[in-house]
Design an enzyme around this catalytic site. Structure first.
Site, mmCIF file in Angstrom:
data_model
loop_
_atom_site.group_PDB
_atom_site.id
_atom_site.type_symbol
_atom_site.label_atom_id
_atom_site.label_comp_id
_atom_site.label_asym_id
_atom_site.label_seq_id
_atom_site.Cartn_x
_atom_site.Cartn_y
_atom_site.Cartn_z
ATOM 1 N N LYS A 132 0.796 -1.227 -0.058
ATOM 2 C CA LYS A 132 -0.190 0.082 0.177
ATOM 3 C C LYS A 132 0.862 1.069 -0.169
ATOM 4 O O LYS A 132 0.405 2.310 -0.558
ATOM 5 C CB LYS A 132 -0.936 -0.149 1.204
ATOM 6 C CG LYS A 132 -1.765 -1.059 1.051
ATOM 7 C CD LYS A 132 -3.264 -0.653 2.001
ATOM 8 C CE LYS A 132 -4.418 -1.738 1.369
ATOM 9 N NZ LYS A 132 -5.700 -1.917 2.030
ATOM 10 N N LYS A 150 -5.391 -11.138 -6.416
ATOM 11 C CA LYS A 150 -6.486 -10.963 -5.261
ATOM 12 C C LYS A 150 -7.733 -10.131 -5.887
ATOM 13 O O LYS A 150 -7.679 -9.105 -6.190
ATOM 14 C CB LYS A 150 -6.153 -10.771 -4.104
ATOM 15 C CG LYS A 150 -6.991 -10.639 -2.819
ATOM 16 C CD LYS A 150 -6.364 -9.930 -1.510
ATOM 17 C CE LYS A 150 -6.542 -8.545 -1.332
ATOM 18 N NZ LYS A 150 -7.037 -8.104 -0.124
ATOM 19 N N LYS A 197 -11.015 -4.420 -3.993
ATOM 20 C CA LYS A 197 -11.833 -3.160 -4.306
ATOM 21 C C LYS A 197 -11.006 -2.132 -4.967
ATOM 22 O O LYS A 197 -11.647 -1.520 -5.871
ATOM 23 C CB LYS A 197 -12.390 -2.605 -3.080
ATOM 24 C CG LYS A 197 -11.577 -2.088 -1.860
ATOM 25 C CD LYS A 197 -12.494 -1.471 -1.089
ATOM 26 C CE LYS A 197 -12.222 -1.714 0.480
ATOM 27 N NZ LYS A 197 -11.503 -2.937 0.817
HETATM 28 N N1 AQP Z 1 -10.064 -11.717 -2.449
HETATM 29 C C1 AQP Z 1 -10.237 -12.071 -1.068
HETATM 30 N N2 AQP Z 1 -10.284 -13.341 -0.824
HETATM 31 C C2 AQP Z 1 -10.756 -13.805 0.264
HETATM 32 N N3 AQP Z 1 -10.819 -13.041 1.283
HETATM 33 C C3 AQP Z 1 -10.737 -11.761 1.211
HETATM 34 N N4 AQP Z 1 -10.602 -10.788 2.010
HETATM 35 C C4 AQP Z 1 -10.459 -9.381 1.270
HETATM 36 N N5 AQP Z 1 -10.211 -9.860 -0.061
HETATM 37 C C5 AQP Z 1 -10.439 -11.433 -0.132
HETATM 38 C C6 AQP Z 1 -11.081 -10.954 3.324
HETATM 39 O O1 AQP Z 1 -12.108 -10.174 3.636
HETATM 40 C C7 AQP Z 1 -12.029 -9.560 4.918
HETATM 41 C C8 AQP Z 1 -12.104 -7.984 4.915
HETATM 42 O O2 AQP Z 1 -11.018 -7.339 4.470
HETATM 43 P P1 AQP Z 1 -10.743 -5.773 4.404
HETATM 44 O O3 AQP Z 1 -11.740 -5.084 5.198
HETATM 45 O O4 AQP Z 1 -9.101 -5.382 5.032
HETATM 46 O O5 AQP Z 1 -10.941 -5.483 3.042
HETATM 47 P P2 AQP Z 1 -9.722 -5.369 2.277
HETATM 48 O O6 AQP Z 1 -8.590 -6.633 2.236
HETATM 49 O O7 AQP Z 1 -9.311 -4.011 2.392
HETATM 50 O O8 AQP Z 1 -10.454 -5.514 0.799
HETATM 51 P P3 AQP Z 1 -9.602 -5.244 -0.320
HETATM 52 O O9 AQP Z 1 -10.601 -5.343 -1.537
HETATM 53 O O10 AQP Z 1 -8.391 -6.298 -0.573
HETATM 54 O O11 AQP Z 1 -8.983 -3.923 0.107
HETATM 55 P P4 AQP Z 1 -7.870 -3.280 -0.810
HETATM 56 O O12 AQP Z 1 -8.091 -3.157 -2.378
HETATM 57 O O13 AQP Z 1 -7.903 -1.848 -0.072
HETATM 58 O O14 AQP Z 1 -6.749 -4.044 -0.456
HETATM 59 C C9 AQP Z 1 -10.686 -9.882 5.628
HETATM 60 O O15 AQP Z 1 -10.761 -11.142 6.442
HETATM 61 C C10 AQP Z 1 -9.877 -10.211 4.118
HETATM 62 O O16 AQP Z 1 -8.891 -11.140 4.607
#
Ligand code: AQP
Length: 329
Positions: free
Chosen positions: A112, A193, A196
């Site tokens: 990040k 992965k 978002k």
């Molecule tokens: N692709 C994924 N597969 C399985 N589990 C996932 N999680 C996120 N992406 C996947 C799980 O969802 C939960 C919430 O995660 P978060 O609130 O940290 O969301 P995030 O990881 O910020 O979502 P993004 O989309 O991955 O965000 P960015 O793009 O900002 O990196 C966690 O339990 C996570 O493991």
């Protein structure tokens, strides 16, 4: 009963299929067998810049999606992170327990911070706040996706370090990371992965996508030049990802799905999966929109959740402060 706890950030209008399969589905299952705590991580959200009005709205949208996906406030404690200020108190203590190098080694921080011009200190200390969120409630298991494994390992180390230094205070939690569904991949780039911040919106399935848009994304998912439907994440990441999603949403083992589609074309699998996803997610979408019509009710539930969470958090902070030598007021 064993205790489970997990959180999701309030950083998008809709949660995505990775969040749904990697996190929410597990939450819903575990609330039946565990003492359950689930929260909206709005404090983690501000480690990168957020628009205040959007953050407020997305916090409620995330709660609505929790409920619509089946998290039941009668069975689980659902709360907003910032409603329990003890999280910041414990976070400070754990920041002082974490090495700088240890925090800098976290891959999420590296990824990040590499993508941004301005990097906040909060992005670096994120895992200490996450450890505080967890250790505060003494959970036995923390259901998360694979991407959070490293943070959870750090949480366990911090718990052990603190216990060793000051006497047993924290439960050392297990990571609840199911093998096959731990990582859902982008439909357009099945080696990345699902996230978002995906490169292409076509690869990202949102829980709140309109059924037509949702089906279209599945039908145009990237597969490979081969024609055989088989589970082989190394050589066939696209098809394997579709099989994983199919398995998670249907509850059928992957083997059975492979047998069912034996001799059929990729198109068949995509159409069947699109139907299954619409069937699963449409009711969640509709229920979310209904719940959002009554924000006062959502706020009422969150107030109850915050009280229940805070009752535990207050006690943890008392114990921790005593142990580290903070004078009582
Ligand atoms: N692709 C994924 N597969 C399985 N589990 C996932 N999680 C996120 N992406 C996947 C799980 O969802 C939960 C919430 O995660 P978060 O609130 O940290 O969301 P995030 O990881 O910020 O979502 P993004 O989309 O991955 O965000 P960015 O793009 O900002 O990196 C966690 O339990 C996570 O493991």
């Amino acid at each position: 009963r064993l205790r489970t706890l997990s959180g999701i950030q309030a950083t998008s209008d809709s949660l995505h299929l990775g969040n749904y399969i990697g996190a929410l589905q597990q939450f819903v299952e575990q609330q039946e067998t565990h003492d359950a705590f689930f929260f909206i991580a709005n404090m983690h959200a501000i480690t990168v810049e957020q628009d205040p009005a959007l953050l407020r709205e997305r916090t409620l949208r995330t709660v609505a999606q929790f409920l619509a996906a089946g998290i039941d406030p009668e069975k689980s404690t659902i709360f907003v992170q910032s409603h329990v200020p003890e999280h910041t108190q414990l976070s400070w203590v754990l920041e002082c327990t974490t090495g700088l190098g240890e925090a800098q080694r976290m891959t999420q921080f590296k990824d990040k911070s590499a993508k941004r011009e301005k990097v906040s200190l909060g992005l670096l200390t994120y895992p200490a706040l996450m450890a505080a969120d967890i250790l505060m409630y003494h959970p036995d298991v923390v259901p998360v996706g694979e991407d959070q494994r490293q943070h959870l390992e750090l949480t366990r180390n911090l718990a052990e370090r603190f216990n060793h230094r000051y006497g047993r205070t924290f439960t050392v939690p297990e990571a609840g990371i199911p093998k096959e569904t731990a990582k859902i991949y982008d439909l357009q780039d099945p080696t990345a992965k699902m996230s978002k911040s995906a490169a292409s919106p076509a690869g990202l399935i949102n829980i709140l996508d309109e059924p037509k848009a949702l089906a279209k994304k599945f039908k145009s998912a990237v597969t490979d030049n081969d024609t055989v439907i088989a589970y082989d994440p190394e050589r066939k990441p696209g098809v394997s990802n579709l099989l994983t999603i199919y398995s998670s949403l249907s509850g059928q083992p992957i083997d059975a799905i492979v047998t069912e589609f034996d001799g059929k074309m990729y198109g068949h699998l995509k159409v069947a999966l699109a139907d299954l996803a619409v069937e699963t997610l449409s009711p969640v979408r509709e229920r979310t929109l209904e719940l959002l019509d009554d924000p006062a009710e959502l706020e009422r539930l969150l107030a109850i959740g915050a009280d229940a969470a805070q009752a535990i958090a207050e006690q943890t902070i008392k114990d921790v402060y005593d142990r580290i030598g903070f004078l009582r007021r």
